[in-house]
Design a protein around this motif. Structure first.
Motif, PDB file in Angstrom:
ATOM      1  N   LEU A 151     -48.208   7.954 -31.413  1.00 38.64           N
ATOM      2  CA  LEU A 151     -47.670   8.802 -30.332  1.00 38.64           C
ATOM      3  C   LEU A 151     -47.467  10.215 -30.850  1.00 38.64           C
ATOM      4  O   LEU A 151     -46.867  10.405 -31.920  1.00 38.64           O
ATOM      5  N   GLU A 152     -47.936  11.188 -30.106  1.00 39.19           N
ATOM      6  CA  GLU A 152     -47.711  12.590 -30.475  1.00 39.19           C
ATOM      7  C   GLU A 152     -47.296  13.340 -29.227  1.00 39.19           C
ATOM      8  O   GLU A 152     -47.979  13.301 -28.202  1.00 39.19           O
ATOM      9  N   LYS A 153     -46.148  14.036 -29.335  1.00 40.01           N
ATOM     10  CA  LYS A 153     -45.616  14.660 -28.116  1.00 40.01           C
ATOM     11  C   LYS A 153     -46.261  16.003 -27.791  1.00 40.01           C
ATOM     12  O   LYS A 153     -46.165  16.468 -26.660  1.00 40.01           O
ATOM     13  N   GLN A 154     -46.923  16.612 -28.777  1.00 45.23           N
ATOM     14  CA  GLN A 154     -47.554  17.903 -28.492  1.00 45.23           C
ATOM     15  C   GLN A 154     -49.042  17.718 -28.223  1.00 45.23           C
ATOM     16  O   GLN A 154     -49.651  16.771 -28.695  1.00 45.23           O
ATOM     17  N   CYS A 155     -49.622  18.689 -27.460  1.00 45.52           N
ATOM     18  CA  CYS A 155     -51.068  18.667 -27.251  1.00 45.52           C
ATOM     19  C   CYS A 155     -51.733  19.371 -28.431  1.00 45.52           C
ATOM     20  O   CYS A 155     -51.207  20.348 -28.941  1.00 45.52           O
ATOM     21  N   TYR A 156     -52.873  18.860 -28.851  1.00 49.43           N
ATOM     22  CA  TYR A 156     -53.619  19.503 -29.948  1.00 49.43           C
ATOM     23  C   TYR A 156     -54.806  20.230 -29.353  1.00 49.43           C
ATOM     24  O   TYR A 156     -55.288  19.824 -28.300  1.00 49.43           O
ATOM     25  N   PRO A 157     -55.343  21.280 -29.992  1.00 48.47           N
ATOM     26  CA  PRO A 157     -54.832  21.848 -31.239  1.00 48.47           C
ATOM     27  C   PRO A 157     -53.566  22.655 -30.996  1.00 48.47           C
ATOM     28  O   PRO A 157     -53.429  23.287 -29.960  1.00 48.47           O
ATOM     29  N   ARG A 158     -52.651  22.596 -31.980  1.00 50.73           N
ATOM     30  CA  ARG A 158     -51.436  23.405 -31.880  1.00 50.73           C
ATOM     31  C   ARG A 158     -51.160  24.062 -33.234  1.00 50.73           C
ATOM     32  O   ARG A 158     -51.426  23.490 -34.286  1.00 50.73           O
TER      33      ARG A 158
END
Ligand SMILES: Cc1cc2nc3c(=O)[nH]c(=O)nc-3n(C[C@H](O)[C@H](O)[C@H](O)COP(=O)(O)OP(=O)(O)OC[C@H]3O[C@@H](n4cnc5c(N)ncnc54)[C@H](O)[C@@H]3O)c2cc1C
Length: 411
Positions: free
Chosen positions: A33-40
């Protein structure tokens, strides 16, 4: 959607993605699970130590890393006021990769997460883990998509917390984070085009109330990252009324460090300054390891002056996954986690606690001008001490054998 997994990994920084790749390659069903959108973009000096490059190969991203990353980092230079002292960085004694290189976190983290997906992990992004319940062998994770109403309760035998340390996380102690101290450190980072920084040079900046580093990263871009104490930052912002924090820090760095002034004289900044904080370097791993497996910054964090956080993140995941994979059948049948947790926590402490303590010492020396004035004459006579310090901080020391996770895939 699938809700039952062998392992859930919270956070897709270098620690989380490495764990997800290793377990997925060994045949585990994994959700990350990753809460940020990539690329960041991310606050980081973006140097990746030589000791990590064989691990990247083993994870299956070595070739892309070779294509994308900046030049080999062969020299370190301590920059303090108008002084600079240069020394060689230690090379790895064997293997194809002798020196570290830098790659923007927008690229690096996306590369690893794409690889986790290709390896068979289910990537839930942007998904945030809100709460974790249960015990080893039977975990539940309440999670939801960021910016919409989709929620799910995911279950797994193994839960790996790789949520880093600079944001409120499901396991974070909110009260502790609200305490404010003059010594709190805030971290800043910006990227520059056309900076006058020699390829292959890794300057370490020492200035009153903080420290930092610069490096040529991918596409010839220069990354400048630093940490600055709360009291110094407040003073800077007072002096430079009206400026944003990052801009005030840039002016302060140029005023206090000739090397930064020179490097950025004709440079153009790309995008805004990023900042996070306060960062809290130190050890978070409980003595017995706890219930949830902690990796990367979630387990412990060295002062960024040694630029070893990515190594510690990836290598801690390796230390954990080699144990999980070796005992995979037993763990997935519901046993052995406490034993593995204790072995992993011991190995983690043996490998990373000394680096964390050493980094704390270096950072305190760098932030105090009185100390710097004592140290500079010594380093001028003996610049190889910088090479030695880089070696001690782990630049060429690998905590793990890259091939250990290959050995025992699930039957
Ligand atoms: C100024 C500075 C300079 C640095 N320079 C270097 C350097 O040059 N070289 C180096 O090796 N290290 C450096 N570091 C350290 C390095 O950036 C960190 O140690 C590294 O990012 C740790 O990786 P991680 O995977 O543990 O955590 P992170 O990279 O922080 O990743 C954690 C991820 O988890 C996600 N997340 C958090 N909570 C949740 C949740 N509840 N649900 C879902 N996702 C969640 C976050 O969005 C994030 O993407 C530097 C650090 C600073 C502050």
């Amino acid at each position: 959607m699938q809700t039952r997994y062998d392992a859930i990994v919270i956070g897709a920084g270098p620690a989380g993605s490495s764990a997800a790749i290793l377990l997925a390659q060994a045949g585990w069903s994994v959700a990350i699970l990753e809460k940020q959108c990539y690329p960041r973009r991310k606050v980081c000096g973006e140097c990746i130590a030589a000791s990590n490059l064989p691990l990247l190969e083993e994870l299956g991203v070595g070739t892309m890393f070779d294509v994308l990353a900046g030049p080999e980092l062969r020299h370190v230079e301590l920059m303090c006021a108008d002084h600079s002292i240069r020394a060689e960085l230690p090379p790895q004694s064997h293997g194809r990769h002798r020196w570290g290189r830098a790659l923007g976190r927008d690229r690096f983290d996306a590369l690893l997460l794409d690889r986790a997906r290709e390896s068979g992990a289910t990537v839930l992004q942007p998904w945030e883990a809100h709460a974790v319940r249960g015990r080893p062998g039977a975990f539940q994770c309440d999670a939801g998509t960021v910016g919409s109403d989709t929620h799910a309760v995911l279950t797994a035998r193994v839960l790996i917390a790789a949520h880093g340390s600079w944001e409120l996380a499901p396991m974070a102690d909110g009260a502790q984070r609200r305490l404010q101290r003059a010594s709190d450190l805030f971290a800043f980072k910006a990227n520059f085009h056309e900076a006058a920084l020699a390829d292959g040079l890794l300057p370490i900046l020492a200035f009153p109330g903080g420290y930092g580093g610069m490096v040529v990263s991918n596409s010839g871009m220069t990354t400048l990252a630093c940490c600055i104490r709360r009291d110094r930052l407040t003073a800077c912002r007072k002096e430079m009324r009206g400026r944003r924090a990052g801009d005030a820090v840039e002016v302060y760095l140029k005023q206090s460090c000739a090397g930064v002034r020179h490097a950025l004289a004709g440079a153009r900044r790309q995008g805004a300054w990023l900042s996070v904080g306060p960062i809290r370097p130190g050890i978070r791993m409980p003595d017995d390891g706890g219930d949830v497996f902690l990796v990367g910054n979630a387990a412990g964090e060295a002062h960024p002056i040694i630029g070893e956080g990515i190594s510690m993140a990836m290598q801690s995941s390796w230390l954990l996954c080699e144990r999980l994979i070796a005992d995979g059948a037993t763990i997935l049948a519901g046993g052995a986690q406490r034993q593995i947790q204790r072995g992993y926590a011991d190995a983690w402490r043996r490998n990373f606690a000394p680096r964390i303590h050493l980094a704390a010492l270096f950072s305190h020396l760098a932030m105090r001008p009185a100390m710097a004035s004592v140290l500079l004459p010594v380093l001028r006579c003996w610049p190889a001490a910088l090479t030695h310090a880089a070696r001690l901080s782990g630049k060429v020391k690998r905590a793990v054998d890259p091939q250990t996770c290959r050995a025992a895939a699930l039957p």
